[in-house]
Design a protein around this motif. Structure first.
Motif, mmCIF file in Angstrom:
data_model
loop_
_atom_site.group_PDB
_atom_site.id
_atom_site.type_symbol
_atom_site.label_atom_id
_atom_site.label_comp_id
_atom_site.label_asym_id
_atom_site.label_seq_id
_atom_site.Cartn_x
_atom_site.Cartn_y
_atom_site.Cartn_z
ATOM 1 N N LEU A 154 26.423 -22.512 19.646
ATOM 2 C CA LEU A 154 26.723 -23.476 18.660
ATOM 3 C C LEU A 154 24.707 -24.174 18.467
ATOM 4 N N PRO A 155 24.336 -23.967 16.864
ATOM 5 C CA PRO A 155 22.921 -24.824 16.697
ATOM 6 C C PRO A 155 23.429 -25.907 17.362
ATOM 7 N N ARG A 156 21.781 -26.147 17.580
ATOM 8 C CA ARG A 156 21.505 -27.552 18.427
ATOM 9 C C ARG A 156 21.813 -28.596 17.245
ATOM 10 N N VAL A 157 22.384 -29.030 16.475
ATOM 11 C CA VAL A 157 22.592 -29.636 15.805
ATOM 12 C C VAL A 157 24.101 -30.935 14.992
ATOM 13 N N GLN A 158 24.196 -31.963 14.715
ATOM 14 C CA GLN A 158 25.381 -32.486 15.062
ATOM 15 C C GLN A 158 25.818 -32.788 13.324
ATOM 16 N N PRO A 159 27.338 -33.350 12.947
ATOM 17 C CA PRO A 159 28.296 -32.463 13.719
ATOM 18 C C PRO A 159 28.013 -31.335 13.202
ATOM 19 N N VAL A 160 28.779 -30.725 13.955
ATOM 20 C CA VAL A 160 29.320 -28.814 13.833
ATOM 21 C C VAL A 160 30.379 -28.808 14.204
ATOM 22 N N THR A 161 31.390 -28.077 13.105
ATOM 23 C CA THR A 161 32.993 -27.568 13.000
ATOM 24 C C THR A 161 33.063 -26.649 12.904
ATOM 25 N N VAL A 162 34.148 -26.297 14.459
ATOM 26 C CA VAL A 162 34.606 -24.968 14.901
ATOM 27 C C VAL A 162 35.505 -24.470 14.536
ATOM 28 N N VAL A 163 35.987 -23.346 13.736
ATOM 29 C CA VAL A 163 37.340 -22.995 13.643
ATOM 30 C C VAL A 163 37.405 -21.630 14.960
ATOM 31 N N LEU A 164 39.063 -22.079 15.338
ATOM 32 C CA LEU A 164 39.341 -21.213 15.931
ATOM 33 C C LEU A 164 40.866 -19.903 15.418
ATOM 34 N N ASP A 165 40.718 -19.348 15.514
ATOM 35 C CA ASP A 165 42.484 -18.769 15.438
ATOM 36 C C ASP A 165 42.853 -18.747 16.669
ATOM 37 N N ALA A 166 45.005 -18.202 15.994
ATOM 38 C CA ALA A 166 45.446 -18.184 17.179
ATOM 39 C C ALA A 166 45.387 -17.694 18.423
ATOM 40 N N ASP A 167 44.438 -17.156 18.260
ATOM 41 C CA ASP A 167 43.585 -15.608 19.588
ATOM 42 C C ASP A 167 42.686 -16.258 20.566
ATOM 43 N N GLY A 168 42.405 -17.954 19.802
ATOM 44 C CA GLY A 168 41.063 -18.590 20.334
ATOM 45 C C GLY A 168 39.677 -17.705 20.151
#
Length: 206
Positions: free
Chosen positions: A167-181
């Protein structure tokens, strides 16, 4: 007679000087050897209590992360809950997941936490969790409690999950994962309302 008294007085003065110096030495030695009682020594401040929080998603006993899960082997405790060493790759498998990386010192993070809380209530088919990226668990849990945020958060005081995901060194950051991670989107932005977040997640999952 004067000549007889002179040496006697000199001897007395010398003896007195030796006695004074000896007394000073004894005092110095005693001060140097003084031990401060344990009760008077400065003690470290007591650890702040961590407010109780909802449990975080955790895998069933023996469950493993899917092959290729981005967070496989990354273990974090749950902020404010009696859960430690949760394997995020296994815990978040089986359904799409949205992770919001935040900290108390990030003003935009504090502003958008209610957005993720509302989105989670409206979308039970998606696992929504926070990742608290700060050292003080007590401060993070207190912020969520005071803001009325029910969203569970993992506690990442050692900054483990962000580097694992690149991830980039910023906040906030949102990550979307699928059902397999697998990572479907990394979104270093602030969401103003649940509808905006829903559209971004739907677009990422396609």
């Amino acid at each position: 007679m004067s000549a007889d008294r002179g040496p006697g007085r000199g001897w007395l003065i010398a003896a007195a000087a030796v006695a004074v110096l000896g007394t000073i030495a004894l005092i110095w030695f005693a001060v140097g050897r003084t031990v401060v009682p344990p009760a008077e020594q400065s003690a470290p401040p007591p650890a702040q209590p961590v407010a109780e929080r909802p449990d975080c998603p955790a895998p069933d006993p023996g469950a493993a992360a899917p092959a290729g899960a981005a967070l496989a082997g990354v273990r974090l405790p749950c902020l404010g809950a009696d859960q430690g060493g949760i394997d995020l790759g296994a815990a978040l498998a089986g359904a799409p997941a949205v992770l919001n990386f935040w900290s108390p010192s990030c003003a935009p993070c504090r502003e958008e936490l209610p957005v993720f809380d509302a989105y989670a209530r409206a979308h039970p088919e998606v696992t929504v969790v926070g990742v608290h990226q700060a050292v003080s668990a007590a401060r993070g849990a207190a912020l969520l409690r005071d803001a009325g945020i029910a969203l569970p958060s993992y506690h990442d005081g050692a900054d483990v999950a962000g580097p694992a995901l690149g991830l980039p060194r910023v906040q906030p950051v949102t990550v979307v994962l699928d059902a397999d991670g697998a990572v479907r989107a990394v979104l270093p932005r602030v969401f103003a309302d649940p509808g905006e977040l829903a559209a971004a997640v739907a677009g990422a999952l396609g």
